[in-house]
Write an enzyme that holds these catalytic residues in place. Sequence first.
Site, PDB file in Angstrom:
ATOM      1  N   THR A  12      58.165  57.567  23.151  1.00 27.06           N
ATOM      2  CA  THR A  12      59.589  57.271  22.908  1.00 27.06           C
ATOM      3  C   THR A  12      59.869  56.470  22.017  1.00 27.06           C
ATOM      4  O   THR A  12      59.106  55.518  22.262  1.00 27.06           O
ATOM      5  CB  THR A  12      60.689  57.067  24.496  1.00 27.06           C
ATOM      6  OG1 THR A  12      59.400  55.940  25.158  1.00 27.06           O
ATOM      7  CG2 THR A  12      59.492  58.629  25.568  1.00 27.06           C
ATOM      8  N   GLY A  17      59.852  51.866  13.648  1.00 23.56           N
ATOM      9  CA  GLY A  17      58.787  50.668  14.456  1.00 23.56           C
ATOM     10  C   GLY A  17      57.510  50.838  14.714  1.00 23.56           C
ATOM     11  O   GLY A  17      56.744  52.003  14.528  1.00 23.56           O
ATOM     12  N   SER A 137      56.977  42.367  26.488  1.00 18.96           N
ATOM     13  CA  SER A 137      57.302  42.090  25.502  1.00 18.96           C
ATOM     14  C   SER A 137      56.494  40.516  25.793  1.00 18.96           C
ATOM     15  O   SER A 137      56.564  40.715  27.129  1.00 18.96           O
ATOM     16  CB  SER A 137      58.631  41.970  25.351  1.00 18.96           C
ATOM     17  OG  SER A 137      58.729  40.754  24.313  1.00 18.96           O
ATOM     18  N   TYR A 150      67.699  40.604  28.164  1.00 22.36           N
ATOM     19  CA  TYR A 150      66.338  41.425  27.520  1.00 22.36           C
ATOM     20  C   TYR A 150      64.920  41.299  27.768  1.00 22.36           C
ATOM     21  O   TYR A 150      63.765  42.481  28.449  1.00 22.36           O
ATOM     22  CB  TYR A 150      66.374  41.260  26.235  1.00 22.36           C
ATOM     23  CG  TYR A 150      65.309  41.799  25.479  1.00 22.36           C
ATOM     24  CD1 TYR A 150      64.897  43.194  25.226  1.00 22.36           C
ATOM     25  CD2 TYR A 150      64.266  41.185  24.829  1.00 22.36           C
ATOM     26  CE1 TYR A 150      63.675  43.908  24.216  1.00 22.36           C
ATOM     27  CE2 TYR A 150      63.113  41.340  23.866  1.00 22.36           C
ATOM     28  CZ  TYR A 150      63.140  43.497  24.012  1.00 22.36           C
ATOM     29  OH  TYR A 150      61.302  43.734  23.116  1.00 22.36           O
TER      30      TYR A 150
HETATM   31  P1  NAP Z   1      62.516  49.930  16.659  1.00 26.45           P
HETATM   32  O1  NAP Z   1      62.001  50.215  15.081  1.00 26.45           O
HETATM   33  O2  NAP Z   1      64.354  50.266  16.628  1.00 26.45           O
HETATM   34  O3  NAP Z   1      62.429  50.635  17.615  1.00 26.45           O
HETATM   35  C1  NAP Z   1      62.774  51.265  19.171  1.00 26.45           C
HETATM   36  C2  NAP Z   1      63.315  53.265  19.366  1.00 26.45           C
HETATM   37  O4  NAP Z   1      63.687  53.419  20.151  1.00 26.45           O
HETATM   38  C3  NAP Z   1      63.812  53.269  18.078  1.00 26.45           C
HETATM   39  O5  NAP Z   1      63.192  54.824  18.052  1.00 26.45           O
HETATM   40  C4  NAP Z   1      65.189  53.654  19.212  1.00 26.45           C
HETATM   41  O6  NAP Z   1      65.834  54.559  18.245  1.00 26.45           O
HETATM   42  C5  NAP Z   1      64.776  54.096  20.023  1.00 26.45           C
HETATM   43  N1  NAP Z   1      65.720  54.159  21.266  1.00 26.45           N
HETATM   44  C6  NAP Z   1      66.991  53.397  21.407  1.00 26.45           C
HETATM   45  N2  NAP Z   1      67.387  53.577  22.059  1.00 26.45           N
HETATM   46  C7  NAP Z   1      67.150  54.275  22.336  1.00 26.45           C
HETATM   47  C8  NAP Z   1      67.163  55.493  23.873  1.00 26.45           C
HETATM   48  N3  NAP Z   1      68.429  55.207  24.199  1.00 26.45           N
HETATM   49  N4  NAP Z   1      67.248  56.784  23.762  1.00 26.45           N
HETATM   50  C9  NAP Z   1      66.005  57.076  22.800  1.00 26.45           C
HETATM   51  N5  NAP Z   1      66.033  56.160  21.874  1.00 26.45           N
HETATM   52  C10 NAP Z   1      65.655  54.757  21.572  1.00 26.45           C
HETATM   53  O7  NAP Z   1      62.200  49.178  17.237  1.00 26.45           O
HETATM   54  P2  NAP Z   1      60.261  48.450  17.653  1.00 26.45           P
HETATM   55  O8  NAP Z   1      60.239  47.061  16.983  1.00 26.45           O
HETATM   56  O9  NAP Z   1      59.480  49.464  17.352  1.00 26.45           O
HETATM   57  O10 NAP Z   1      60.977  48.455  19.409  1.00 26.45           O
HETATM   58  C11 NAP Z   1      60.065  49.179  19.985  1.00 26.45           C
HETATM   59  C12 NAP Z   1      59.947  48.558  21.350  1.00 26.45           C
HETATM   60  O11 NAP Z   1      58.695  47.710  21.186  1.00 26.45           O
HETATM   61  C13 NAP Z   1      60.963  48.262  22.642  1.00 26.45           C
HETATM   62  O12 NAP Z   1      60.396  48.216  23.622  1.00 26.45           O
HETATM   63  C14 NAP Z   1      61.334  46.641  22.108  1.00 26.45           C
HETATM   64  O13 NAP Z   1      61.772  46.164  22.798  1.00 26.45           O
HETATM   65  C15 NAP Z   1      60.172  46.617  21.702  1.00 26.45           C
HETATM   66  N6  NAP Z   1      58.878  44.856  21.266  1.00 26.45           N
HETATM   67  C16 NAP Z   1      59.165  45.220  19.537  1.00 26.45           C
HETATM   68  C17 NAP Z   1      59.154  43.924  19.917  1.00 26.45           C
HETATM   69  C18 NAP Z   1      59.477  42.954  18.240  1.00 26.45           C
HETATM   70  O14 NAP Z   1      59.409  41.835  17.263  1.00 26.45           O
HETATM   71  N7  NAP Z   1      59.915  44.203  17.066  1.00 26.45           N
HETATM   72  C19 NAP Z   1      59.470  42.394  20.422  1.00 26.45           C
HETATM   73  C20 NAP Z   1      58.409  42.771  21.719  1.00 26.45           C
HETATM   74  C21 NAP Z   1      58.616  44.343  21.837  1.00 26.45           C
HETATM   75  P3  NAP Z   1      67.048  53.811  17.876  1.00 26.45           P
HETATM   76  O15 NAP Z   1      66.154  54.282  15.832  1.00 26.45           O
HETATM   77  O16 NAP Z   1      68.364  55.403  17.253  1.00 26.45           O
HETATM   78  O17 NAP Z   1      67.962  52.850  17.821  1.00 26.45           O
END
Ligand code: NAP
Length: 249
Positions: A12, A17, A137, A150
């Site tokens: 998912t 990212g 996270s 969050y």
């Molecule tokens: P990202 O590039 O924004 O990826 C998040 C993904 O989740 C995107 O594909 C987004 O879709 C999707 N998403 C959000 N809401 C959704 C919904 N209602 N239904 C379906 N898909 C949905 O960010 P990322 O950093 O790779 O995040 C991935 C995970 O890592 C998340 O759980 C985040 O909390 C976690 N995380 C990230 C970091 C960081 O520093 N980047 C740190 C700790 C944890 P859209 O493109 O449409 O928004």
Amino acid sequence: MSKLKNKVAVITGANSGIGLATAKLYLKEGAKVVLSGRRQEALDEVSKDLEGDFITVLADASKPEDNKRLISEATAHYGNIDILFLNAGIAPVSPATDITEEHYNEIFNINVKSPMLTVKEALPSLNDGGSILFTSSIVHKKGFDGLGVYSASKGAIRAYSRVLTSELRSRGIRVNSIAPGPIETPIYSKMGLPQDVVEDMGKGFASQVPLGRFGKSEEVANAALFLASDEGSYVNGAELEIDGGISQI
Ligand code: NAP
């Protein structure tokens, strides 16, 4: 090149990212991959650059019926699932003084309720010996201003993963979490903050990381491969920090 040969993986948040980097790596390692996201145009766009056996499924994680359909479409196409990577997430910011019910519901629906219900839907078609991964996270170990709801959501999913680890023991299904630190992904531009604030926040995070930089999605994907493949065969119930050391100091 074949650590996941013929394995069926559902990811998912796969259009961006960490999820996208993992989808690419899993495909390279021979998996059949179901990439799920909430925007068809984004799924179409990333599909252009993907090689291997994959499908995309449009599913909004905030809608329980979409979580259910994701699993039914995945299994209709590929049969039983081996790897379920619940990675979609959002991280809007709000200080404690400003938290609203809407803010809470949006975060908890996507970051907590969706992975829980998707696991429930998937369990009948998840192969014994399979693997469930959550993206949690480091924020549930270390406090960052404005990330209260969050952080609570990520702590909730970590707690849930421990229970699931125990509940699935008879089926040999391993349940693990990945706890990223600051990773360079589009999530920061979706926080609802002005660009200069995001940049300052980024500099602040990077300066706290012992390795002195943001991580890359590919560095998290490597952990997702390790945990889902046979290389992680005795890792269960764990949370692996991919954070340059920030949560350890
Ligand atoms: P990202 O590039 O924004 O990826 C998040 C993904 O989740 C995107 O594909 C987004 O879709 C999707 N998403 C959000 N809401 C959704 C919904 N209602 N239904 C379906 N898909 C949905 O960010 P990322 O950093 O790779 O995040 C991935 C995970 O890592 C998340 O759980 C985040 O909390 C976690 N995380 C990230 C970091 C960081 O520093 N980047 C740190 C700790 C944890 P859209 O493109 O449409 O928004």
